[in-house]
Design a protein around this motif. Sequence first.
Motif, PDB file in Angstrom:
ATOM      1  N   GLN A 121       0.839  -1.188   0.000  1.00 15.13           N
ATOM      2  CA  GLN A 121       0.000   0.000   0.000  1.00 15.13           C
ATOM      3  C   GLN A 121       0.877   1.242   0.000  1.00 15.13           C
ATOM      4  OE1 GLN A 121      -2.491   1.780  -0.304  1.00 15.13           O
ATOM      5  NE2 GLN A 121      -4.282   0.453  -0.309  1.00 15.13           N
ATOM      6  N   SER A 147       0.424   1.024   6.892  1.00 10.82           N
ATOM      7  CA  SER A 147       0.228   0.997   5.440  1.00 10.82           C
ATOM      8  C   SER A 147       1.213   0.049   4.772  1.00 10.82           C
ATOM      9  CB  SER A 147       0.374   2.405   4.854  1.00 10.82           C
ATOM     10  OG  SER A 147       1.733   2.835   4.857  1.00 10.82           O
ATOM     11  N   GLU A 180      -5.042   1.084   4.251  1.00  7.81           N
ATOM     12  CA  GLU A 180      -5.074   2.217   3.321  1.00  7.81           C
ATOM     13  C   GLU A 180      -5.193   3.533   4.081  1.00  7.81           C
ATOM     14  OE1 GLU A 180      -7.927   3.892  -0.242  1.00  7.81           O
ATOM     15  OE2 GLU A 180      -7.443   1.746  -0.191  1.00  7.81           O
ATOM     16  N   GLU A 230       1.981   5.019   1.459  1.00  9.95           N
ATOM     17  CA  GLU A 230       2.001   5.737   2.729  1.00  9.95           C
ATOM     18  C   GLU A 230       1.136   6.990   2.672  1.00  9.95           C
ATOM     19  OE1 GLU A 230       5.824   6.422   4.449  1.00  9.95           O
ATOM     20  OE2 GLU A 230       6.644   4.548   3.667  1.00  9.95           O
TER      21      GLU A 230
END
Length: 559
Positions: A222, A314, A320, A224
Motif C-alpha cells: 500500500q 500501510s 489504506e 504511505e
Amino acid sequence: MSWDLSCPDWVDRLRNGKSLVPDLPQLDRAAADRAVTVFDRLRLADVPGTPLLRDAAGDWFRDIVRALFGSIDPATKQRMIREVFCLVPKKNSKTSYGALLMLVAILRNERPKARFIMTAPTQDITELAFGQVSGAIRLDVVLNQKFHIRDHLKTIVHRKSQATLEIMSFDPAVLTGQKPAGIFIDEVHVVSKMAKAANAIRQLRGGMIAAPESFMVMITTQSEEPPAGVFRAELAKARDIRDGKQDGAMLPVLYEFPPEMQADSESKPGAWRDPANWAMVTPNAGRSITIARLIEEYRTALATSPEELRAWASQHLNVEIGLALRSDAWAGAKHWEGRADRSLTLPALIARSEVITIGIDGGGLDDLLGLAVLGRERGARRWFLWCRAWAHRGVLDLRKSEAPKMLDLEADGDLVFVDDLTEANSELAEIVVEVEQSGLLAEIGLDMYGTTDARDALAQVGIEGDDRIVGIQQGWRLNGTIKTMETRLASATLIHGGQALMAWCVGNAKVVAVGNAISITKQASGTAKIDPLIAAFCAGALMVRNPQAKTKEVWAVAC
C-alpha cells in the motif's frame, strides 16, 4: 471468452489462510505444474543455505505461478490471464519471488528473441532482483549452461532462444514503445508518482498485443499516502474484478483487510490493530517474516507517533491511508473522515440551510482556485460544507509531483482543469449566482490579495459591493476560525460532502505556530495544495459572525 477471475469469498479465504487465487477449472494443469516445478527448483541466493524455493517459498506465490503459466489456451496460444495485480505487505518476499517468476518465464518461453523486463522505482530494488536471478542461475549447473549473465547491464540472455530478461529502474522514457513478452513492475504505488507513469504502462499494454502469450505482473505494498495516479486506478480495477463488479483478464491477489476492519477512530480502534488478525494479510508468515517481529515493530511505531503508526500500518498490514496525518497536521484532520456525508451535494446544502456564506481563495497559474460554500442548517444550526476547485492545465507541468493526484480529482469531478483562468472564474461566478438565487447568500469572503479576477467575474453577474464581498485577512488572523472549525469537526457540528478534493487538502495542511496563535498557509504546505481549505476558512470567518440571509423570505416561502 474471458475467464471469471472474481473471488467473492476473499474475506473468508483470508480469515482461513486459504489461497486468494480463485478456482480456475479451465487451467492447463500440466503446464501449470511444469511451471511450479521449475519455480520450486530455483534457489534463494541471499538466504543461509541457499534453499530451494520448494522448501522456502510460500504457497500463496506458488498459486500465482500456477495460474499465470497455466492460463495459456493450448489451441490458440492466447494467455487468458494476461495480468496479475498483487497487493502484499513488505517483508513477504515479493521482490525475490517476483524476480524468480521472471526467470521461470524466460525458461518456459517458446518465442525466439523474446524480451522480458522487470522494473522497479529504485536502484536498490533492481539490485536485489538481479541478485536473486543471477544468484539462482549461478547456483545451478544446468542454468549456468543455459544463460549468459551480463552483470554490468543487469541482463541475462538465454543462449539458445536469445530471449533476454532485463532488470531496470522504472523510466517512462525508456519503457515507452517497448513490446515485452512479459513485464514485472515492482512497487507500483511508488512508480505511480513518476511523471508519465500512467502513459508508460498504457504503452506497455499496447506493446503486449503483438504477442498473445505476453503478460504483465504488478506487485506492490500500500501507499504511505492516499492512493493516487495509476496505482489508484489499477487497485480499483483489481478490487472490482475480485468483487465480481467487472470482467477482465487481470488476476487480483489482494492481501488487505475488509473496509470494516480498516476503519479506525479514537472511540473505536480498528480491528487491524489486533495482532491476532495480522496473519490474514501476511501470507509469508513463518518464512521471511514472523508475527512476533511485526508485534515488536508495531509497538515501536505506536510509541513514536500517530503518523509513524499509520505509515507502518500501510506498509506492513496494507492499511489504506485516508488522510496523511503528520505531527504538524491540522487538529481537525483526525476528525475529517468521520464527518463525511456524501449525500451533501450543493443542491442538498442549499435545501437544508437557513443562511450561506462563500469563501474564495487562490487562482494563480500554479495554484488552485478554491470555492467553498458553507451553509448553516435550519433548526440544528450545524454547518454544511461543499467545495469545488479549478486549475490551469499548465499546473500539471509546474507541479509534476502533484499531477497524478490532481488528475484523480479531475476524474472525481471535484477539480476542473481549464486552459484559461477566465473560464474558471466564470464557472465560479455561475455557482455563486446559483446560491444567490436561493435567497440564502449572506456574504462572500475572499483573500484580500490575488483574487481580483474573481471579484471582476462576480461583478459581471451583478454581485459586488462591500456589503456582499468581504476581504478576509490570512495567516494568524484566521486562528479563531481554524480553531472553531476543528472543534466543530470534533463535535460533529461541521459536516462536509466527503469530497476527495477536501480530504487531500486537509491532509496537506501544515500548522505553524505564530506566537500564541496558529497559522495554516500555502507557504508551509509547499507544493501540496490547500486553496479550497483556505476558502473554507474564509467562509467560516463569515459564518462565525452569525450572518443572516439577505432575503430570508425566499426559503421561508419555499418551506
